[in-house]
Design a protein around this motif. Structure first.
Motif, PDB file in Angstrom:
ATOM      1  N   LYS A   1      31.937  24.503  18.297  1.00 41.99           N
ATOM      2  CA  LYS A   1      33.191  23.851  17.898  1.00 41.99           C
ATOM      3  C   LYS A   1      33.468  24.062  16.415  1.00 41.99           C
ATOM      4  N   LEU A   2      32.434  23.944  15.588  1.00 41.10           N
ATOM      5  CA  LEU A   2      32.609  24.136  14.146  1.00 41.10           C
ATOM      6  C   LEU A   2      33.046  25.561  13.835  1.00 41.10           C
ATOM      7  N   ARG A   3      32.454  26.529  14.511  1.00 46.09           N
ATOM      8  CA  ARG A   3      32.803  27.934  14.258  1.00 46.09           C
ATOM      9  C   ARG A   3      34.224  28.270  14.706  1.00 46.09           C
ATOM     10  N   SER A   4      34.794  27.447  15.585  1.00 49.72           N
ATOM     11  CA  SER A   4      36.163  27.691  16.046  1.00 49.72           C
ATOM     12  C   SER A   4      37.214  27.154  15.069  1.00 49.72           C
ATOM     13  N   LEU A   5      36.790  26.353  14.104  1.00 52.23           N
ATOM     14  CA  LEU A   5      37.733  25.718  13.181  1.00 52.23           C
ATOM     15  C   LEU A   5      38.137  26.666  12.052  1.00 52.23           C
ATOM     16  N   THR A   6      39.401  26.586  11.683  1.00 49.61           N
ATOM     17  CA  THR A   6      39.894  27.361  10.541  1.00 49.61           C
ATOM     18  C   THR A   6      40.540  26.462   9.492  1.00 49.61           C
ATOM     19  N   ASP A   7      40.795  25.201   9.830  1.00 49.06           N
ATOM     20  CA  ASP A   7      41.425  24.286   8.897  1.00 49.06           C
ATOM     21  C   ASP A   7      40.701  22.948   8.959  1.00 49.06           C
ATOM     22  N   PRO A   8      39.964  22.554   7.950  1.00 48.22           N
ATOM     23  CA  PRO A   8      39.811  23.242   6.674  1.00 48.22           C
ATOM     24  C   PRO A   8      38.897  24.466   6.820  1.00 48.22           C
ATOM     25  N   PRO A   9      39.117  25.466   5.958  1.00 44.74           N
ATOM     26  CA  PRO A   9      38.202  26.612   5.974  1.00 44.74           C
ATOM     27  C   PRO A   9      36.791  26.118   5.643  1.00 44.74           C
ATOM     28  N   LEU A  10      35.811  26.635   6.351  1.00 46.36           N
ATOM     29  CA  LEU A  10      34.462  26.158   6.095  1.00 46.36           C
ATOM     30  C   LEU A  10      33.443  27.279   6.168  1.00 46.36           C
ATOM     31  N   THR A  11      32.328  27.011   5.499  1.00 44.66           N
ATOM     32  CA  THR A  11      31.150  27.858   5.562  1.00 44.66           C
ATOM     33  C   THR A  11      30.082  27.019   6.235  1.00 44.66           C
ATOM     34  N   LEU A  12      29.491  27.570   7.286  1.00 45.19           N
ATOM     35  CA  LEU A  12      28.492  26.825   8.050  1.00 45.19           C
ATOM     36  C   LEU A  12      27.137  27.499   7.929  1.00 45.19           C
ATOM     37  N   GLU A  13      26.155  26.731   7.453  1.00 52.00           N
ATOM     38  CA  GLU A  13      24.769  27.180   7.420  1.00 52.00           C
ATOM     39  C   GLU A  13      24.014  26.384   8.474  1.00 52.00           C
ATOM     40  N   VAL A  14      23.408  27.076   9.419  1.00 51.29           N
ATOM     41  CA  VAL A  14      22.630  26.418  10.461  1.00 51.29           C
ATOM     42  C   VAL A  14      21.160  26.509  10.071  1.00 51.29           C
ATOM     43  N   ARG A  15      20.501  25.357  10.008  1.00 53.05           N
ATOM     44  CA  ARG A  15      19.092  25.298   9.623  1.00 53.05           C
ATOM     45  C   ARG A  15      18.251  24.858  10.817  1.00 53.05           C
ATOM     46  N   ASP A  16      17.293  25.682  11.168  1.00 51.53           N
ATOM     47  CA  ASP A  16      16.357  25.380  12.241  1.00 51.53           C
ATOM     48  C   ASP A  16      15.312  24.418  11.687  1.00 51.53           C
ATOM     49  N   ILE A  17      15.289  23.198  12.191  1.00 55.38           N
ATOM     50  CA  ILE A  17      14.389  22.180  11.644  1.00 55.38           C
ATOM     51  C   ILE A  17      12.921  22.532  11.846  1.00 55.38           C
ATOM     52  N   ARG A  18      12.636  23.461  12.766  1.00 55.96           N
ATOM     53  CA  ARG A  18      11.240  23.828  13.011  1.00 55.96           C
ATOM     54  C   ARG A  18      10.665  24.696  11.896  1.00 55.96           C
ATOM     55  N   THR A  19      11.524  25.185  10.997  1.00 58.41           N
ATOM     56  CA  THR A  19      11.052  26.082   9.939  1.00 58.41           C
ATOM     57  C   THR A  19      10.667  25.351   8.657  1.00 58.41           C
ATOM     58  N   ASN A  20      10.825  24.016   8.636  1.00 59.51           N
ATOM     59  CA  ASN A  20      10.545  23.249   7.428  1.00 59.51           C
ATOM     60  C   ASN A  20      10.001  21.881   7.850  1.00 59.51           C
ATOM     61  N   ASP A  21       8.807  21.559   7.419  1.00 58.56           N
ATOM     62  CA  ASP A  21       8.181  20.294   7.834  1.00 58.56           C
ATOM     63  C   ASP A  21       9.011  19.070   7.460  1.00 58.56           C
ATOM     64  N   ALA A  22       9.623  19.093   6.283  1.00 60.64           N
ATOM     65  CA  ALA A  22      10.435  17.944   5.849  1.00 60.64           C
ATOM     66  C   ALA A  22      11.652  17.767   6.755  1.00 60.64           C
ATOM     67  N   TRP A  23      12.289  18.874   7.115  1.00 60.84           N
ATOM     68  CA  TRP A  23      13.450  18.787   8.015  1.00 60.84           C
ATOM     69  C   TRP A  23      13.018  18.280   9.392  1.00 60.84           C
ATOM     70  N   LEU A  24      11.886  18.772   9.861  1.00 62.58           N
ATOM     71  CA  LEU A  24      11.394  18.357  11.171  1.00 62.58           C
ATOM     72  C   LEU A  24      11.123  16.857  11.190  1.00 62.58           C
ATOM     73  N   LEU A  25      10.455  16.354  10.156  1.00 62.39           N
ATOM     74  CA  LEU A  25      10.175  14.919  10.088  1.00 62.39           C
ATOM     75  C   LEU A  25      11.455  14.093  10.002  1.00 62.39           C
ATOM     76  N   ALA A  26      12.401  14.560   9.223  1.00 60.35           N
ATOM     77  CA  ALA A  26      13.633  13.798   9.000  1.00 60.35           C
ATOM     78  C   ALA A  26      14.578  13.830  10.194  1.00 60.35           C
ATOM     79  N   TYR A  27      14.647  14.948  10.886  1.00 57.73           N
ATOM     80  CA  TYR A  27      15.730  15.138  11.862  1.00 57.73           C
ATOM     81  C   TYR A  27      15.292  15.382  13.297  1.00 57.73           C
ATOM     82  N   GLU A  28      13.986  15.397  13.564  1.00 63.55           N
ATOM     83  CA  GLU A  28      13.506  15.760  14.905  1.00 63.55           C
ATOM     84  C   GLU A  28      14.194  14.976  16.018  1.00 63.55           C
TER      85      GLU A  28
END
Length: 88
Positions: A20-47
């Motif tokens: 859905k985010l990639r289909s949006l054009t207004d507002p223009p956006l840049t989307l970075e997708v982060r795999d939580i499995r690649t960072n221990d802090a992200w995994l703990l925070a968002y699992e």
């Protein structure tokens, strides 16, 4: 608008939100997708919370955005992003 989506492969909610985010054009956006499995802090925070969507503020800080219902359409997501795009 710069956004970060904390996600992991195989998460249907994450994949749906990303699509859905990639289909949006207004507002223009840049989307970075982060795999939580690649960072221990992200995994703990968002699992148990993914998908987690954050905007990057003008000062470079991450600001978590309200959790979206999986039923939210692209138009509802765009309205929410418009609101936060105007925030400092």
């Amino acid at each position: 608008m710069d956004l970060i989506l904390y996600s992991k492969p195989g998460c249907h909610l994450c994949e749906g939100l990303e699509e859905k985010l990639r289909s949006l054009t207004d507002p223009p956006l840049t989307l970075e997708v982060r795999d939580i499995r690649t960072n221990d802090a992200w995994l703990l925070a968002y699992e148990l919370e993914i998908p987690v969507l954050c905007r990057v503020t003008a000062s470079g800080q991450e600001q978590p955005l309200p959790r979206l219902s999986p039923r939210s359409g692209a138009d509802q997501i765009a309205q929410m992003l418009q609101k936060y795009n105007k925030a400092p």
